[in-house]
Write an enzyme that holds these catalytic residues in place. Sequence first.
Site, short mmCIF file in Angstrom:
data_model
loop_
_atom_site.label_atom_id
_atom_site.label_comp_id
_atom_site.label_asym_id
_atom_site.label_seq_id
_atom_site.Cartn_x
_atom_site.Cartn_y
_atom_site.Cartn_z
N GLY A 47 0.84 -1.20 0.00
CA GLY A 47 0.00 0.00 0.00
C GLY A 47 0.87 1.24 0.00
O GLY A 47 2.00 1.23 0.49
N GLN A 52 3.12 9.86 1.23
CA GLN A 52 4.40 9.13 1.13
C GLN A 52 5.16 9.45 -0.15
O GLN A 52 6.32 9.10 -0.28
CB GLN A 52 4.15 7.62 1.20
N CYS A 98 6.58 -0.12 7.11
CA CYS A 98 6.08 1.05 6.36
C CYS A 98 7.17 1.50 5.39
O CYS A 98 8.35 1.55 5.77
CB CYS A 98 5.73 2.17 7.34
N LEU A 99 6.76 1.81 4.17
CA LEU A 99 7.72 2.24 3.16
C LEU A 99 8.38 3.57 3.52
O LEU A 99 9.40 3.94 2.94
CB LEU A 99 7.03 2.36 1.79
N HIS A 140 -3.80 1.16 8.24
CA HIS A 140 -2.47 1.76 8.09
C HIS A 140 -2.52 2.92 7.10
O HIS A 140 -1.97 3.99 7.36
CB HIS A 140 -1.50 0.66 7.62
N GLU A 141 -3.21 2.72 5.97
CA GLU A 141 -3.25 3.76 4.93
C GLU A 141 -4.11 4.95 5.34
O GLU A 141 -3.75 6.10 5.09
CB GLU A 141 -3.72 3.18 3.59
N HIS A 144 -2.17 7.10 7.54
CA HIS A 144 -1.25 7.96 6.80
C HIS A 144 -1.93 9.28 6.42
O HIS A 144 -1.32 10.34 6.47
CB HIS A 144 -0.77 7.28 5.51
NI NI Z 1 3.08 3.16 5.64
#
Ligand code: NI
Length: 173
Positions: A47, A52, A98-99, A140-141, A144
């Site tokens: 995701g 991000q 997480c990216l 999670h998204e 964000h």
């Molecule tokens: Ni993340």
Amino acid sequence: MAILELTQYPNPILLQKAKPITDIESASIQTLIDDMIETLHSLPGIGLAAPQVGQSFRLFVFNLSAQEGEITPYKGPHVVINPEILKLDGENLSDEGCLSITGFREGVKRASFASLKGFDRTGKAIELTGEGLAARLFQHEVDHLNGLLMIHRLSSLKKDVFYRWFKKRQHHA
Ligand code: NI
């Protein structure tokens, strides 16, 4: 299409509430969606939320088809715009990454079921429901888009683990 550069913690854009999208069909938003899908597919993640990639908009893309052993109706790239969580239920503790915090993984407690509503890239209203990994991804998204990262969901003990890890990483950078 283009692969976008990822913002990394503690970039302030990751810590602020993102703006609702009012012009879903505009060329700039459609290009952003294409680029985010291409960027996600170039990364070891499932995701990606707009903050991000440095864009403070309420938009995320996801693709759960790469996950072995998970039963999901969400194969292939999906786009969710202006999401709102409708229902959370149950509880599940599982490792999460997480990216925007590359290299860190830790157990995060989340609801085991989540449903949300939003819009697809054509502006059509959609509703999504997920259990397990899908439910975790949705939470999670959406976090964000509200300026919250997985580290903010950790127990205080694990938060300490994170801040020690981060300090050490900065020191060696
Ligand atoms: Ni993340």
